[in-house]
Design a protein around this motif. Structure first.
Motif, PDB file in Angstrom:
ATOM      1  N   HIS A 146       0.825  -1.214   0.000  1.00  0.00           N
ATOM      2  CA  HIS A 146       0.000   0.000   0.000  1.00  0.00           C
ATOM      3  C   HIS A 146       0.855   1.258   0.000  1.00  0.00           C
ATOM      4  CE1 HIS A 146      -4.063  -1.640   0.254  1.00  0.00           C
ATOM      5  NE2 HIS A 146      -3.532  -2.638   0.940  1.00  0.00           N
ATOM      6  N   LYS A 147       2.003   1.217   0.723  1.00  0.00           N
ATOM      7  CA  LYS A 147       2.851   2.419   0.803  1.00  0.00           C
ATOM      8  C   LYS A 147       3.407   2.808  -0.570  1.00  0.00           C
ATOM      9  CE  LYS A 147       6.970  -0.174   2.192  1.00  0.00           C
ATOM     10  NZ  LYS A 147       7.925  -0.455   3.261  1.00  0.00           N
ATOM     11  N   HIS A 148       3.707   1.814  -1.412  1.00  0.00           N
ATOM     12  CA  HIS A 148       4.252   2.130  -2.739  1.00  0.00           C
ATOM     13  C   HIS A 148       3.189   2.806  -3.608  1.00  0.00           C
ATOM     14  CE1 HIS A 148       6.748  -1.567  -1.647  1.00  0.00           C
ATOM     15  NE2 HIS A 148       7.559  -0.537  -1.540  1.00  0.00           N
ATOM     16  N   LEU A 149       1.999   2.208  -3.633  1.00  0.00           N
ATOM     17  CA  LEU A 149       0.952   2.731  -4.509  1.00  0.00           C
ATOM     18  C   LEU A 149       0.459   4.098  -4.027  1.00  0.00           C
ATOM     19  CD1 LEU A 149      -1.038  -0.570  -5.179  1.00  0.00           C
ATOM     20  CD2 LEU A 149       0.678   0.526  -6.621  1.00  0.00           C
ATOM     21  N   VAL A 150       0.256   4.231  -2.709  1.00  0.00           N
ATOM     22  CA  VAL A 150      -0.237   5.514  -2.188  1.00  0.00           C
ATOM     23  C   VAL A 150       0.823   6.613  -2.371  1.00  0.00           C
ATOM     24  CG1 VAL A 150      -1.014   6.741  -0.114  1.00  0.00           C
ATOM     25  CG2 VAL A 150      -1.869   4.438  -0.590  1.00  0.00           C
ATOM     26  N   SER A 151       2.108   6.278  -2.166  1.00  0.00           N
ATOM     27  CA  SER A 151       3.176   7.276  -2.385  1.00  0.00           C
ATOM     28  C   SER A 151       3.167   7.775  -3.827  1.00  0.00           C
ATOM     29  CB  SER A 151       4.561   6.674  -2.135  1.00  0.00           C
ATOM     30  OG  SER A 151       4.713   6.347  -0.804  1.00  0.00           O
ATOM     31  N   TYR A 152       3.005   6.818  -4.747  1.00  0.00           N
ATOM     32  CA  TYR A 152       2.985   7.195  -6.169  1.00  0.00           C
ATOM     33  C   TYR A 152       1.861   8.190  -6.441  1.00  0.00           C
ATOM     34  CZ  TYR A 152       1.960   6.823 -11.139  1.00  0.00           C
ATOM     35  OH  TYR A 152       1.682   7.128 -12.437  1.00  0.00           O
ATOM     36  N   ILE A 153       0.666   7.895  -5.906  1.00  0.00           N
ATOM     37  CA  ILE A 153      -0.484   8.768  -6.173  1.00  0.00           C
ATOM     38  C   ILE A 153      -0.296  10.132  -5.497  1.00  0.00           C
ATOM     39  CG2 ILE A 153      -2.971   9.064  -5.756  1.00  0.00           C
ATOM     40  CD1 ILE A 153      -2.176   7.121  -8.045  1.00  0.00           C
ATOM     41  N   LEU A 154       0.100  10.138  -4.220  1.00  0.00           N
ATOM     42  CA  LEU A 154       0.225  11.412  -3.505  1.00  0.00           C
ATOM     43  C   LEU A 154       1.272  12.313  -4.140  1.00  0.00           C
ATOM     44  CD1 LEU A 154      -0.067  10.494   0.298  1.00  0.00           C
ATOM     45  CD2 LEU A 154      -1.852  11.140  -1.321  1.00  0.00           C
ATOM     46  N   SER A 155       2.349  11.712  -4.679  1.00  0.00           N
ATOM     47  CA  SER A 155       3.401  12.575  -5.223  1.00  0.00           C
ATOM     48  C   SER A 155       3.133  12.991  -6.662  1.00  0.00           C
ATOM     49  CB  SER A 155       4.764  11.891  -5.116  1.00  0.00           C
ATOM     50  OG  SER A 155       4.782  10.748  -5.926  1.00  0.00           O
ATOM     51  N   SER A 156       2.178  12.320  -7.349  1.00  0.00           N
ATOM     52  CA  SER A 156       2.006  12.655  -8.772  1.00  0.00           C
ATOM     53  C   SER A 156       0.625  13.188  -9.128  1.00  0.00           C
ATOM     54  CB  SER A 156       2.331  11.432  -9.644  1.00  0.00           C
ATOM     55  OG  SER A 156       1.414  10.391  -9.408  1.00  0.00           O
ATOM     56  N   VAL A 157      -0.347  13.084  -8.228  1.00  0.00           N
ATOM     57  CA  VAL A 157      -1.712  13.530  -8.564  1.00  0.00           C
ATOM     58  C   VAL A 157      -2.218  14.499  -7.498  1.00  0.00           C
ATOM     59  CG1 VAL A 157      -4.076  12.801  -9.057  1.00  0.00           C
ATOM     60  CG2 VAL A 157      -2.182  11.258  -9.578  1.00  0.00           C
ATOM     61  N   GLU A 158      -2.769  15.623  -7.925  1.00  0.00           N
ATOM     62  CA  GLU A 158      -3.401  16.577  -7.004  1.00  0.00           C
ATOM     63  C   GLU A 158      -4.831  16.101  -6.774  1.00  0.00           C
ATOM     64  OE1 GLU A 158      -2.065  19.824  -5.986  1.00  0.00           O
ATOM     65  OE2 GLU A 158      -3.872  20.030  -4.754  1.00  0.00           O
ATOM     66  N   PHE A 159      -5.234  15.992  -5.493  1.00  0.00           N
ATOM     67  CA  PHE A 159      -6.576  15.508  -5.179  1.00  0.00           C
ATOM     68  C   PHE A 159      -7.643  16.399  -5.827  1.00  0.00           C
ATOM     69  CE2 PHE A 159     -10.349  15.491  -2.368  1.00  0.00           C
ATOM     70  CZ  PHE A 159     -10.723  14.170  -2.564  1.00  0.00           C
ATOM     71  N   ALA A 160      -8.668  15.756  -6.414  1.00  0.00           N
ATOM     72  CA  ALA A 160      -9.832  16.457  -6.974  1.00  0.00           C
ATOM     73  C   ALA A 160      -9.451  17.486  -8.037  1.00  0.00           C
ATOM     74  CB  ALA A 160     -10.629  17.135  -5.855  1.00  0.00           C
ATOM     75  N   SER A 161      -8.357  17.220  -8.744  1.00  0.00           N
ATOM     76  CA  SER A 161      -7.880  18.219  -9.709  1.00  0.00           C
ATOM     77  C   SER A 161      -8.605  18.144 -11.051  1.00  0.00           C
ATOM     78  CB  SER A 161      -6.371  18.044  -9.928  1.00  0.00           C
ATOM     79  OG  SER A 161      -6.086  16.715 -10.310  1.00  0.00           O
ATOM     80  N   ALA A 162      -9.374  17.089 -11.293  1.00  0.00           N
ATOM     81  CA  ALA A 162     -10.051  16.961 -12.590  1.00  0.00           C
ATOM     82  C   ALA A 162     -11.357  17.747 -12.587  1.00  0.00           C
ATOM     83  CB  ALA A 162     -10.338  15.491 -12.880  1.00  0.00           C
ATOM     84  N   PRO A 163     -11.575  18.569 -13.621  1.00  0.00           N
ATOM     85  CA  PRO A 163     -12.877  19.227 -13.744  1.00  0.00           C
ATOM     86  C   PRO A 163     -13.977  18.169 -13.919  1.00  0.00           C
ATOM     87  CG  PRO A 163     -11.289  20.144 -15.312  1.00  0.00           C
ATOM     88  CD  PRO A 163     -10.673  18.927 -14.716  1.00  0.00           C
ATOM     89  N   GLU A 164     -15.205  18.517 -13.549  1.00  0.00           N
ATOM     90  CA  GLU A 164     -16.285  17.544 -13.531  1.00  0.00           C
ATOM     91  C   GLU A 164     -16.525  16.886 -14.884  1.00  0.00           C
ATOM     92  OE1 GLU A 164     -19.591  18.837 -11.315  1.00  0.00           O
ATOM     93  OE2 GLU A 164     -20.481  16.837 -11.343  1.00  0.00           O
ATOM     94  N   GLU A 165     -16.274  17.609 -15.981  1.00  0.00           N
ATOM     95  CA  GLU A 165     -16.580  17.060 -17.305  1.00  0.00           C
ATOM     96  C   GLU A 165     -15.433  16.203 -17.857  1.00  0.00           C
ATOM     97  OE1 GLU A 165     -16.449  20.151 -16.412  1.00  0.00           O
ATOM     98  OE2 GLU A 165     -14.939  21.187 -17.610  1.00  0.00           O
TER      99      GLU A 165
END
Lengths: 103, 505
Positions: free
Chosen positions: B166-185
């Motif tokens: 879990h630490k590998h996958l969650v680290s990857y997401i936290l360091s590369s994706v901003e939470f809720a950054s996608a517009p709704e469409e």
């Protein structure tokens, strides 16, 4: 409060805020939200609990917060009105570099 | 730390947003529906006493549901390659028992008969009425628990099971994706196989950014184009062979513009992208941002990205070195370090070819039953060969194991292929080493001609001699109608090698 450990979750004792520890240090620390020590996820929050005015900027879901020396990092998993602090020192919001979408 | 937390946050922040849509069957889960469905299926997995959940099927709503329900139940999720033979699949299943297997209905009986395999059909897994007891309580937050076991497509021997915690996958997401950054469409078209690390990464990064995923189970260029237009897809990931097919199909339809105004971002990776394909694609999709991603199963997906800006700079560049950046895989992600080392472990300088080493929190480098191959300082040897330029742009040169040793000299197949590909008659090429009495190994090349062109072997040999040196000149050169690739666009070099060895024997 004992040492924090990576993956540990805490909730605020005075607002709706919740966090997960991303990076922990070896030291014993006091982690607060809204000026009050954070508690285990299932704990009850007292009705008369209040956010301390000096710790009231709030935390936003998905934002990461770090100590000035970057030894402790937490992720906000539920937004709240209180601000986070370690041993009385307010945490700073960490910027995520916006990367090209790749997957 | 648990990947379920990513879904919990998304479900809390935008419960009614569509999360996943099966592009073939048209079924959709919203974020809150997916969260509740995971709670229910986690109960079923735990009730069976399974130690792993395996999924053997094309992409469908059961894919993200399986990943998250496993995480909640506290068992590793094991997506299996449905293209393998029944014997190969049975051998893998035996390594993950007791298993809760979700598979297509035609395979339930065959694999359900194996010891300690509880098989359910995908339709039954998705049918909420068949699951009666939601799991009690929260998921574990121990970062060291195993989230995913992925069998790698080993070229020799038994497939290895890469362990992703879990630490590998969650680290990857936290360091590369901003939470809720996608517009709704926003909508993402996902066509990579569900048993590939890119398929796992796509689920997690879409969930964390709040993007709607459209699943395309069986890739065809026609279907991809149709779904991209119908769902106003804004972002997509393809492997090089898929992009080549999409470009061919659009050209065959007489299109000079792909006519996908909503497609903001098109990422590719998983194999070497021919320069001609990416150049044509950039001209067919003039408004689209292109990114090239490089990563491995053992590194929780992407470690290097060549972003849109770098693509445009390379195309506009007037220098050879500048244009060459277009075939680079870009620079390391934040939190990821990369080094090039020689076969004695010494760190090499800019432009020197060697083996690629990587370090970072998302790097696992661990295989079940074999332990970790990460060294004491955290460095993982990728077994990929490459070089880095003076600004940290990484260039791939094939697998380190593919290096040809001729008379004690190490030759890189990629270097020779790059030279051959510059000839206007050459569409594709594979260079391999074949056994040779005098030299140990000799250079052999399989060359594919461009449509309407014919290959003059001597001209190509002279070109290599002139650009490199005589030791690099292929001793054997055959003209092939096409080269063998796997479904994610990786050149099957061992097939080329075996063919040469057979004709030379």
């Amino acid at each position: 409060m004992p040492k924090l450990s990576t993956g540990g979750r805490f909730k605020s004792a005075v607002c709706a805020g919740e966090i997960m520890v991303v990076t922990a240090s070896e030291d014993d620390v006091t982690l607060t939200c809204g000026g009050a020590e954070m508690v285990a996820p299932g704990s009850e929050v007292a009705d008369d609990a209040q956010v301390h005015p000096d710790h009231a900027v709030g935390i936003a879901m998905g934002k990461r917060y770090i100590t000035a020396d970057e030894t402790i990092e937490v992720l906000c998993v539920k937004a709240g009105d209180g601000s986070l602090a370690v041993n009385g020192q307010l945490l700073l919001q960490k910027d995520t570099k916006q990367l090209p979408k790749t997957d | 730390m648990n990947v379920m937390m990513l879904l919990e946050m998304a479900s809390g922040a935008f419960p009614d947003r569509p999360a996943f849509t099966d592009g073939e069957r048209g079924l959709t889960y919203t974020y809150s529906e997916l969260f509740e469905a995971a709670r229910l299926r986690a109960g079923s997995i735990r009730a069976q006493g399974a130690s792993r959940m395996a999924k053997l099927d094309v992409s469908n709503l059961g894919t993200p549901l399986g990943l998250f329900a496993s995480a909640w139940a506290g068992v590793p999720y094991v997506p299996l390659n449905y293209r393998l033979t029944n014997d190969e699949i049975a051998a893998l299943l035996k390594r993950v028992t007791p298993a809760y297997l979700v598979t297509s209905s035609d395979r339930v009986d065959a694999f359900g008969a194996l010891d300690d395999v509880h098989a359910v059909a995908t339709d039954g897994f998705l049918d909420a009425a068949r699951h009666v007891a939601p799991i009690d309580g929260e998921w574990a937050m121990d970062p060291d628990e195993v989230a995913v076991l992925l069998f790698t497509s080993g070229t020799t021997g038994e497939p290895k099971a890469a362990v992703l915690r879990h630490k590998h996958l969650v680290s990857y997401i936290l360091s590369s994706v901003e939470f809720a950054s996608a517009p709704e469409e926003d909508a993402s078209l996902v066509c990579v196989p569900p048993y590939h690390i890119a398929g796992i990464a796509a689920i997690m990064s879409s969930v964390y950014s709040g993007r709607h995923v459209i699943q395309l189970p069986n890739f065809s260029a026609e279907r991809w184009i149709e779904l991209a237009r119908r769902h106003k897809v804004t972002t997509a990931f393809v492997v090089p062979t898929m992009l080549a097919r999409i470009v061919e199909t659009l050209e065959a339809q007489g299109a000079t513009n792909a006519d996908m105004p909503d497609l903001n971002s098109l990422a590719y990776g998983g194999g070497k992208m021919p320069l001609s394909v990416i150049e044509k694609a950039m001209s067919l999709f003039p408004e689209t941002d292109f990114s090239n991603a490089y990563g491995l199963t053992e590194t929780s997906s992407t470690i290097c990205v060549l972003g849109p800006e770098a693509h445009r700079d390379a195309v506009a560049s007037t220098t050879e070195a500048g244009r060459r950046r277009l075939v680079s895989v870009g620079q390391a992600l934040p939190g990821v370090e990369i080094e090039i080392r020689d076969d004695k472990g010494r760190v090499l300088g800019a432009g020197e070819r060697g083996e690629i080493y990587v370090r970072g929190e998302q790097v696992s480098g661990e295989y079940e039953g074999k332990g970790s191959v990460v060294d004491a300082d955290g460095w993982f040897p990728t077994r990929d060969a490459g070089s880095m330029d003076d600004e940290g742009f990484l260039f791939l040169e094939g697998r380190a194991d593919d290096v040809i040793v001729r008379g004690g000299e190490n030759l890189s197949p990629g270097e020779i292929e790059d030279v051959l590909l510059t000839h206007p008659d050459v569409a594709d090429v594979a260079v391999v080493g074949v056994p040779d009495e005098q030299w140990g190994e000799a250079v052999a090349a399989a060359v594919v001609a461009k449509a309407g062109a014919s290959i003059d072997v001597q001209v190509l040999k002279d070109l290599v001699k002139q650009e490199l040196r005589s030791s690099r000149v292929p001793a054997y050169m055959d003209v092939w109608s096409e080269l063998p690739y796997n479904e994610t666009g990786k050149l099957l070099r061992r097939v080329v090698k075996a063919s040469f060895e057979k004709t030379l024997a």
